[in-house]
Scaffold this motif. Structure first.
Motif, mmCIF file in Angstrom:
data_model
loop_
_atom_site.group_PDB
_atom_site.id
_atom_site.type_symbol
_atom_site.label_atom_id
_atom_site.label_comp_id
_atom_site.label_asym_id
_atom_site.label_seq_id
_atom_site.Cartn_x
_atom_site.Cartn_y
_atom_site.Cartn_z
ATOM 1 N N SER A 163 4.112 -0.895 5.419
ATOM 2 C CA SER A 163 4.253 -0.287 4.227
ATOM 3 C C SER A 163 5.222 -0.570 3.373
ATOM 4 O O SER A 163 5.840 0.324 3.955
ATOM 5 C CB SER A 163 2.667 0.824 3.813
ATOM 6 O OG SER A 163 3.641 1.862 4.497
ATOM 7 N N ASN A 206 4.701 2.064 -4.498
ATOM 8 C CA ASN A 206 3.366 0.938 -4.491
ATOM 9 C C ASN A 206 4.244 -0.175 -5.798
ATOM 10 O O ASN A 206 3.470 0.124 -7.392
ATOM 11 C CB ASN A 206 2.873 0.956 -4.778
ATOM 12 C CG ASN A 206 0.887 -0.206 -4.565
ATOM 13 O OD1 ASN A 206 1.796 -1.491 -4.868
ATOM 14 N ND2 ASN A 206 0.082 -0.436 -4.652
ATOM 15 N N CYS A 243 -2.261 -0.518 -10.505
ATOM 16 C CA CYS A 243 -1.119 0.441 -9.271
ATOM 17 C C CYS A 243 -0.574 1.180 -10.230
ATOM 18 O O CYS A 243 0.338 0.776 -10.945
ATOM 19 C CB CYS A 243 -0.923 -1.197 -8.045
ATOM 20 S SG CYS A 243 -2.164 -2.172 -7.151
ATOM 21 N N VAL A 285 -3.110 2.895 6.738
ATOM 22 C CA VAL A 285 -3.168 1.217 6.362
ATOM 23 C C VAL A 285 -4.196 1.084 7.616
ATOM 24 O O VAL A 285 -5.425 0.334 7.404
ATOM 25 C CB VAL A 285 -2.124 0.304 5.794
ATOM 26 C CG1 VAL A 285 -2.599 -1.456 5.574
ATOM 27 C CG2 VAL A 285 -1.559 1.204 4.911
ATOM 28 N N ALA A 302 0.517 -1.111 0.005
ATOM 29 C CA ALA A 302 0.179 -0.069 -0.397
ATOM 30 C C ALA A 302 1.044 1.061 -0.424
ATOM 31 O O ALA A 302 1.858 1.587 0.623
ATOM 32 C CB ALA A 302 -1.024 0.069 1.382
#
Length: 292
Positions: A82, A170, A184, A63, A56
């Motif tokens: 993350s 990401n 993404c 998150v 993420a």
């Protein structure tokens, strides 16, 4: 050759820590998977620690808020680390300059506004228009439910001509949000590299996120690498990332690639599975249909 198992409890005894992926393993972007939650709770009840290791692009506090919102109980994990955390460190260190253009949805604004404690009073990162930027920070498409990487080809051509480096927050290419597959930041960064641009990555399978996870884990006891099990459904992220770090891996076949192993999501066809993994030259120690 990977060993197909039916439950985490079958193989969890030698491990003190789990590095567990989120999307496709613990939740589908909309709701948590009850069996996966129970498996992590059981592991913790036996004295283990669970680090949710996710690509993420947001800092871990955001998150955790998202997990709270979708109903994932906090007693299923100890820490969240993350890609956003690791990429933030690089950004505030000046990896792509001090004036950056943010390519990503507004939900990722916390990447810039929530300055980590260690960078308080030190970092001066300014979000600017594309024309003034020294670099790009990519957290995903602006409209992740409708846009595809090709929508950015013209902008990336201009960025390449200006030799703007891109920080990819990401490395994932796609994730499944419920029944919808979305692109993404990793897909955008891959296109930029294909066009000759420079992209830098800090999430799985790259070392910075694992280094950060170990540092944060040390604050609650730590563990030897031989006592850590990585769990994930990403054959290009979770599996090679664990291999590169010398960590055992449990591949969740019922995640992103669930349609490759037969009609039963919870029970992958062994022949299809091994052929598919072999074609990609990866061999996770264990495989499970869904985390349970």
């Amino acid at each position: 050759m990977t060993r197909i198992i039916q439950s985490l409890a079958e193989i969890s005894k030698p491990y003190d820590v789990l590095f567990c992926d989120l999307w496709g393993c613990l939740h589908n972007g909309v709701a948590p998977f009850p069996d996966a939650v129970e498996a992590l709770q059981d592991f913790r009840a036996r004295g283990g620690k669970v680090v949710l290791l996710t690509n993420a692009p947001r800092p871990s506090k955001f998150v955790m808020r998202a997990l709270d919102k979708m109903g994932c109980p906090r007693n299923a994990y100890d820490l969240v680390v993350s890609s956003g955390d690791a990429a933030q460190d690089a950004m505030f260190a000046g990896a792509v300059g001090r004036k950056v253009w943010h390519l990503g949805p507004s939900k990722d604004d916390g990447f810039f506004t929530e300055v980590p404690e260690e960078w308080q009073g030190q970092a001066d990162i300014e979000r600017v228009d594309f024309e003034q930027a020294e670099g790009i920070v990519c957290t995903g498409p602006f409209e992740e439910e409708t846009e595809v990487p090709e929508d950015y080809r013209a902008k990336f051509l201009l960025a390449k001509l200006r030799e703007l480096p891109m920080l990819c927050a990401n490395p994932d290419i796609v994730v499944d949000m419920g029944d919808k597959r979305i692109y993404c930041a990793g897909a955008l960064a891959a296109l930029y590299e294909d066009m000759g641009g420079e992209a830098m990555y800090f999430g799985k399978p790259h070392p910075p996120i694992y280094d950060l996870a170990r540092r944060r884990l040390s604050s609650i006891g730590g563990a030897e690498d031989s006592r850590i099990l990585a769990i994930g459904d990403g054959v290009n992220t979770d599996v090679p990332g664990a291999a590169g770090e010398g960590i055992d891996c449990l591949f969740v076949s019922g995640g992103l690639a669930h349609d490759q192993f037969g009609p039963d999501r919870e029970n992958p066809d062994p022949e299809l599975l091994r052929g598919w993994l072999g074609a990609r030259q990866v061999d996770p120690l264990y495989t499970i249909g869904t985390l349970r």
